[in-house]
Design a protein around this motif. Structure first.
Motif, PDB file in Angstrom:
ATOM      1  N   TYR A   2      -3.437 -43.389  -4.129  1.00 28.61           N
ATOM      2  CA  TYR A   2      -4.682 -42.720  -4.257  1.00 28.61           C
ATOM      3  C   TYR A   2      -5.411 -42.420  -3.054  1.00 28.61           C
ATOM      4  O   TYR A   2      -6.082 -41.650  -2.824  1.00 28.61           O
ATOM      5  CB  TYR A   2      -5.562 -43.437  -5.527  1.00 28.61           C
TER       6      TYR A   2
ATOM      7  N   PHE B   7      -4.052 -39.312  -2.152  1.00 27.57           N
ATOM      8  CA  PHE B   7      -4.171 -38.445  -2.994  1.00 27.57           C
ATOM      9  C   PHE B   7      -5.720 -38.026  -2.570  1.00 27.57           C
ATOM     10  O   PHE B   7      -6.092 -36.738  -2.756  1.00 27.57           O
ATOM     11  CB  PHE B   7      -4.423 -38.852  -4.469  1.00 27.57           C
TER      12      PHE B   7
ATOM     13  N   THR C 104      -7.747 -34.496  -2.978  1.00 27.13           N
ATOM     14  CA  THR C 104      -8.343 -34.683  -4.207  1.00 27.13           C
ATOM     15  C   THR C 104      -7.310 -34.049  -5.305  1.00 27.13           C
ATOM     16  O   THR C 104      -7.203 -33.271  -6.169  1.00 27.13           O
ATOM     17  CB  THR C 104      -9.518 -33.984  -4.660  1.00 27.13           C
ATOM     18  N   THR C 105      -6.011 -34.553  -5.048  1.00 26.10           N
ATOM     19  CA  THR C 105      -4.839 -34.277  -5.960  1.00 26.10           C
ATOM     20  C   THR C 105      -4.928 -34.526  -7.331  1.00 26.10           C
ATOM     21  O   THR C 105      -4.416 -33.560  -8.108  1.00 26.10           O
ATOM     22  CB  THR C 105      -3.713 -35.098  -5.331  1.00 26.10           C
ATOM     23  N   TRP C 106      -5.747 -35.291  -7.833  1.00 21.27           N
ATOM     24  CA  TRP C 106      -6.013 -35.465  -9.190  1.00 21.27           C
ATOM     25  C   TRP C 106      -6.731 -34.254  -9.785  1.00 21.27           C
ATOM     26  O   TRP C 106      -6.603 -34.486 -11.330  1.00 21.27           O
ATOM     27  CB  TRP C 106      -6.757 -36.869  -9.480  1.00 21.27           C
TER      28      TRP C 106
ATOM     29  N   THR D 292      -9.334 -36.073 -14.347  1.00 19.66           N
ATOM     30  CA  THR D 292      -8.811 -37.303 -13.423  1.00 19.66           C
ATOM     31  C   THR D 292      -8.022 -38.325 -14.380  1.00 19.66           C
ATOM     32  O   THR D 292      -7.060 -38.924 -14.185  1.00 19.66           O
ATOM     33  CB  THR D 292     -10.141 -38.068 -12.927  1.00 19.66           C
TER      34      THR D 292
ATOM     35  N   TYR E  71      -4.834 -37.104 -15.325  1.00 17.29           N
ATOM     36  CA  TYR E  71      -3.749 -37.102 -14.391  1.00 17.29           C
ATOM     37  C   TYR E  71      -3.261 -38.503 -14.129  1.00 17.29           C
ATOM     38  O   TYR E  71      -2.078 -38.531 -13.819  1.00 17.29           O
ATOM     39  CB  TYR E  71      -4.745 -36.539 -12.838  1.00 17.29           C
ATOM     40  N   LEU E  72      -4.237 -39.212 -14.319  1.00 17.53           N
ATOM     41  CA  LEU E  72      -3.649 -40.766 -14.282  1.00 17.53           C
ATOM     42  C   LEU E  72      -2.813 -41.113 -15.061  1.00 17.53           C
ATOM     43  O   LEU E  72      -1.399 -41.615 -14.799  1.00 17.53           O
ATOM     44  CB  LEU E  72      -4.964 -41.675 -14.164  1.00 17.53           C
TER      45      LEU E  72
ATOM     46  N   SER F  99       0.144 -37.348 -15.317  1.00 21.52           N
ATOM     47  CA  SER F  99       0.932 -36.884 -14.412  1.00 21.52           C
ATOM     48  C   SER F  99       1.449 -38.126 -13.216  1.00 21.52           C
ATOM     49  O   SER F  99       2.577 -37.965 -12.768  1.00 21.52           O
ATOM     50  CB  SER F  99       0.046 -36.018 -13.416  1.00 21.52           C
ATOM     51  N   PHE F 100       0.625 -39.002 -13.051  1.00 25.10           N
ATOM     52  CA  PHE F 100       0.865 -39.975 -12.189  1.00 25.10           C
ATOM     53  C   PHE F 100       1.761 -41.176 -12.737  1.00 25.10           C
ATOM     54  O   PHE F 100       2.674 -41.390 -12.364  1.00 25.10           O
ATOM     55  CB  PHE F 100      -0.397 -40.670 -11.553  1.00 25.10           C
TER      56      PHE F 100
ATOM     57  N   PRO G  69     -12.422 -41.226  -9.173  1.00 24.55           N
ATOM     58  CA  PRO G  69     -11.972 -39.707  -8.506  1.00 24.55           C
ATOM     59  C   PRO G  69     -13.173 -38.711  -9.036  1.00 24.55           C
ATOM     60  O   PRO G  69     -13.225 -37.845  -8.272  1.00 24.55           O
ATOM     61  CB  PRO G  69     -10.678 -39.852  -9.490  1.00 24.55           C
TER      62      PRO G  69
END
Length: 509
Positions: free
Chosen positions: A112, A115, A119-121, A125, A128-129, A132-133, A308
């Motif tokens: 992170y 990231f 601000t890849t998220w 958010t 994404y967590l 995606s992550f 985020p």
């Protein structure tokens, strides 16, 4: 073996290491929400009382045990009373278990931090967590392992390589040197975060919510238990860390003063974290047009979902703010991970008479391999379950047993008091023995009964019984059994036939 025991280069090096162990992820993502939910500004009174009656007295006790016997936790307990060695090994196994999943949170923080530069998220958010992550399995599949998640696995490898490099370098050239760099850097970075946070729009609303006292909460017993719980879990007490670190102290050192410095430094950073977190939560509440209480959260949700979102809204230098925040999480966690790993590295080295490099390779290497389990799609559920049970029925329960053993069974408090007083400016009086012999065990015992009753009545977080029985109760019981099993092996190169407690006959108890 003990004659050649490693030693800190300076007293400051020990304090940096002890403070580095105490300051961890919980200081940043747990303390602010606990304080807010338990009376805000009024919470600081029971918190300070808990620090002075449990936190610092326990630090003094563990510092004294480590410095006096100059041994790992298992060997120190063995020297007090031969049959107590299992208690030390129980704490060692607890540390080993914690190390396996603690490293994974550092991997998230490292990712992170990267990231945050772009601000890849995105806007979602939370999605994404988890999707995606972490690629978390659906809730109905909790307890299954799933496949390895590359997003977590690769930074996890980096974390363990860095930790192994520091641990291989030894106490003075590795751990002390790393903490001398990381702790000042952490304070500077988080100081920048706080300064930026309090200059944000509506930051004062968050600070008012954090500091505004609710005095009626002082009559609530749960608030006092929460204060003791926060102090207990934030000071690295009762899983062998402080005994191990203190065993590297020279034969003459100010034990009591060291404990006060460590305790207040840890609490000072918690206060700093509370200011930074709630200033940013005030800003977020203002952006959303809602009261501060609607955005308050803690733990993973605060760090990897709410922050985020806040970073997305910050008008100037959001990427730098985000990088500093997650880099601070990373540094706070790394110094704690190193201290946790040192517990079992030191113990294995003494027990089996092997070199430090072999002990690091075996102990930390095994922990690194097991930690891959948490880098899977089902890793979050396993991590959450293990973390809850190993903390409550490993750290807290072992701490209760440790205090009862030292104060009531071995009756060593007077011996330890005399030893600490012989080299400390601040002399320990009756208050120290009252705190450890009466107040702390009563509060810890109440905490354990309360938690046990809750966990028996309902599955933690509603997880499947199979997960609770294996990663929860199972791990907790196995930690004790393995601790007992290790006592079967003899200490290599050490005269283990006579516990050191036989050497202080005639000393007042």
């Amino acid at each position: 073996m003990n004659k050649e025991r490693a030693q800190w280069g300076t007293r400051a090096g020990f304090i940096f290491a002890a403070v580095g162990s105490a300051i961890g992820l919980g200081n940043i993502w747990r303390f602010p929400s606990v304080a807010y939910e338990n009376g805000g500004g009024a919470f600081f009174l029971p918190y300070l009382f808990a620090l002075l009656t449990a936190g610092i007295p326990l630090l003094i006790m563990e510092f004294t045990i480590g410095q006096k016997f100059r041994s790992s936790a298992p060997l120190s307990y063995f020297k007090i009373r031969k049959g107590a060695e299992w208690l030390g090994w129980w704490q060692v196994i607890v540390s080993f278990v914690i190390a396996t999943y603690y490293a994974v949170i550092l991997a998230w923080s490292l990712s992170y931090a990267y990231f945050s530069l772009r601000t890849t998220w995105g806007e979602d958010t939370e999605g994404y967590l988890f999707n995606s992550f972490l690629k978390v399995l659906p809730g109905e599949n909790a307890g299954q392992i799933g496949s390895i998640v590359p997003n977590v696995f690769y930074p996890l490898v980096i974390i363990w390589v860095l930790a192994l490099v520091i641990l291989f370098a030894g106490v003075k050239k590795g751990i002390e040197r790393a903490n001398r760099i990381f702790i000042p850097l952490l304070v500077v970075m988080f100081g920048i975060i706080v300064i930026r946070a309090i200059t944000l729009e509506n930051a004062t609303d968050g600070l008012q919510a954090f500091f505004e006292p609710n005095w009626s909460q002082l009559t609530n017993g749960k608030v006092w238990v929460a204060a003791y719980s926060q102090i207990f879990f934030s000071l690295s007490i009762a899983f062998g860390i402080m005994i191990t670190y203190a065993s590297y102290l020279p034969k003459k050192t100010d034990i009591t003063n060291n404990a006060f410095i460590t305790g207040f430094a840890n609490s000072g950073f918690e206060l700093l974290a509370g200011i930074g977190v709630f200033a940013t939560l005030g800003f977020m509440a203002g952006q959303l047009g809602v009261p501060v209480n609607e955005v308050v959260t803690g733990g993973i949700g605060l760090a990897f979902v709410v922050f985020p979102q806040i970073i997305n809204e910050i008008p100037t230098w959001p990427n730098l703010f985000g990088f500093l925040f997650f880099a601070s999480l990373f540094l706070a966690g790394l110094t704690s991970l190193i201290s946790i790993a040192e517990v079992f590295i030191s113990s294995f080295q003494e027990k089996f008479g092997i070199s430090r490099r072999k002990s690091v390779g075996f102990g930390a290497g095994a922990a690194a391999l097991i930690s891959i389990l948490y880098a899977t799609q089902g890793g979050l559920y396993i991590f959450d379950t293990v973390d809850h049970f190993i903390n409550q029925y490993g750290v807290a329960l072992a701490g209760l047993v440790e205090i009862i053993f030292i104060a009531w069974i071995a009756r060593e408090l007077s011996v330890l008091q005399n030893h600490a007083n012989s080299m400390s400016d601040i002399r320990l009086g009756a208050w120290w023995k009252i705190c450890l012999g009466l107040i702390t065990p009563i509060v810890l015992g109440f905490m354990m009964i309360q938690t046990f009753t809750t966990d028996i009545q309902n599955n933690y977080e509603g997880y499947p019984t199979s997960l609770i029985m294996t990663a929860g109760w199972g791990i907790s019981v196995v930690a004790i059994l393995i601790g007992v099993l290790f006592t079967v092996f003899k200490w290599k190169g050490i005269n283990s036939s006579i516990p050191a407690s036989n050497n202080h006959k005639g000393v007042a108890k």
